[in-house]
Write an enzyme that holds these catalytic residues in place. Structure first.
Site, PDB file in Angstrom:
ATOM      1  CG  ASP A   1      -1.736   2.508   6.563  1.00 57.90           C
ATOM      2  OD1 ASP A   1      -1.983   3.631   7.019  1.00 57.90           O
ATOM      3  OD2 ASP A   1      -2.055   2.161   5.410  1.00 57.90           O
TER       4      ASP A   1
ATOM      5  NE  ARG B   1     -10.406  11.430  -4.148  1.00 60.13           N
ATOM      6  CZ  ARG B   1     -10.044  11.751  -5.379  1.00 60.13           C
ATOM      7  NH1 ARG B   1     -10.889  12.348  -6.188  1.00 60.13           N
ATOM      8  NH2 ARG B   1      -8.831  11.498  -5.811  1.00 60.13           N
TER       9      ARG B   1
ATOM     10  CG  ASN C   1      -4.254  12.285  -5.564  1.00 62.56           C
ATOM     11  OD1 ASN C   1      -4.353  12.972  -6.568  1.00 62.56           O
ATOM     12  ND2 ASN C   1      -5.156  12.309  -4.598  1.00 62.56           N
TER      13      ASN C   1
ATOM     14  CB  SER D   1      -4.417   7.209  -3.420  1.00 66.71           C
ATOM     15  OG  SER D   1      -4.230   8.533  -3.861  1.00 66.71           O
TER      16      SER D   1
ATOM     17  N   GLY E   1      -8.105   3.805   3.735  1.00 65.35           N
ATOM     18  CA  GLY E   1      -7.841   2.688   2.846  1.00 65.35           C
ATOM     19  C   GLY E   1      -8.866   2.442   1.757  1.00 65.35           C
TER      20      GLY E   1
ATOM     21  CG  ASP F   1      -1.808   7.513   0.468  1.00 62.84           C
ATOM     22  OD1 ASP F   1      -0.757   7.931  -0.040  1.00 62.84           O
ATOM     23  OD2 ASP F   1      -2.926   7.677  -0.046  1.00 62.84           O
TER      24      ASP F   1
ATOM     25  CG  ASP G   1      -1.805   1.185   1.327  1.00 64.15           C
ATOM     26  OD1 ASP G   1      -2.409   1.544   0.295  1.00 64.15           O
ATOM     27  OD2 ASP G   1      -1.902   1.771   2.416  1.00 64.15           O
TER      28      ASP G   1
END
Length: 253
Positions: free
Chosen positions: A197, A64, A141, A139, A61, A19, A17
């Site tokens: 995470d 969005r 991004n 994400s 996680g 972020d 992952d």
């Protein structure tokens, strides 16, 4: 390390992952979500304010718009879905999602992002040990974040929210994006370790039948990550470097 598990020897790929695992962009995301939802809830006269606990419970996680829907539902709010091109001021699910993304983009441009040193050390050690690596992120991004962190060149494959949308893959906690990442590496799920995470990502690793699911505790809680399906939880990925194989596991014995 929270528990003793088999070594990483025998596994051939690591699916990271982004972020909160490779980069501390989770904090950037948390600030952007807090700014957006604090104002949005206040504008609707909602008494219960937005908190970081809401981020971990409803947003962390997830893709969005799934996070927007879940958070709104927690306060009994239903909005029209809208369309992906909605203006950020639009009072739609898509509009709120775009409003949050605008805040995130501004934060990233203004402050950049520095990857976790322990995560970079583990990533480089995994590559040196001959393990294949990929990023699997909800994400949209991921590409600019990886570039800002100076990590893009480490990965031949990035499965992010844009890829998932293009392929019609459901997001975490469904395992589909991680399974796609394993396929891109030419590996089966049982040959890969998932590093996460977030509860939703840990659940994806568990439900996908991966060889190992590692939780990184950045605030979600070690016991909670274990309950979600992590095989072990660490505070820093550098703790796992001694568990890496010392030679390419694809080489004949």
């Amino acid at each position: 390390m929270t528990t003793d598990v088999p070594r990483l020897t025998g596994l051939r790929g690591v699916l990271f992952d982004l972020d909160g695992v490779l980069t501390p962009t989770a904090e950037v995301h948390r600030r952007a979500w807090r700014r957006m939802f604090s104002a949005a809830l206040a504008a609707r006269g909602v008494v219960e304010p937005y908190t970081d606990a809401d981020y971990f419970a409803y947003i962390d996680g997830k893709p969005r718009l799934d996070g927007v829907r879940a958070m709104l539902a927690s306060r009994g709010i239903v909005l029209p879905e809208g369309t992906p091109g909605d203006d950020p001021v639009a009072e739609t699910v898509a509009g709120l999602g775009n409003r949050k993304n605008a805040a995130f983009t501004a934060e990233l441009a203004e402050n950049g992002v520095t990857p976790y040193p322990g995560s970079v050390a583990f990533l480089d050690a995994a590559i040196a040990a001959g393990l294949a690596v990929a990023v699997v992120s909800s994400s949209r991004n991921a590409e600019p974040v990886l570039r800002a962190a100076g990590l893009r060149d480490r990965f031949a494959h990035v499965v992010d929210g844009e890829v998932a949308a293009a392929l019609g893959l459901p997001g975490k906690p469904a395992p589909d994006t991680y399974l796609h990442g394993a396929r891109l590496l030419g590996l089966g799920a049982e040959e890969c370790v998932v590093v996460e995470d977030a509860h939703s990502g840990v659940q994806a690793g568990r439900d996908g039948g991966f060889g190992l699911v590692v939780g990184v505790d950045r605030g979600a809680g070690a016991l909670e990550l274990l309950a979600s399906g992590a095989d072990l939880v660490v505070d820093d990925l550098a703790e796992l470097i001694p568990e890496l194989p010392t030679a390419d596991p694809r080489d004949p014995a």
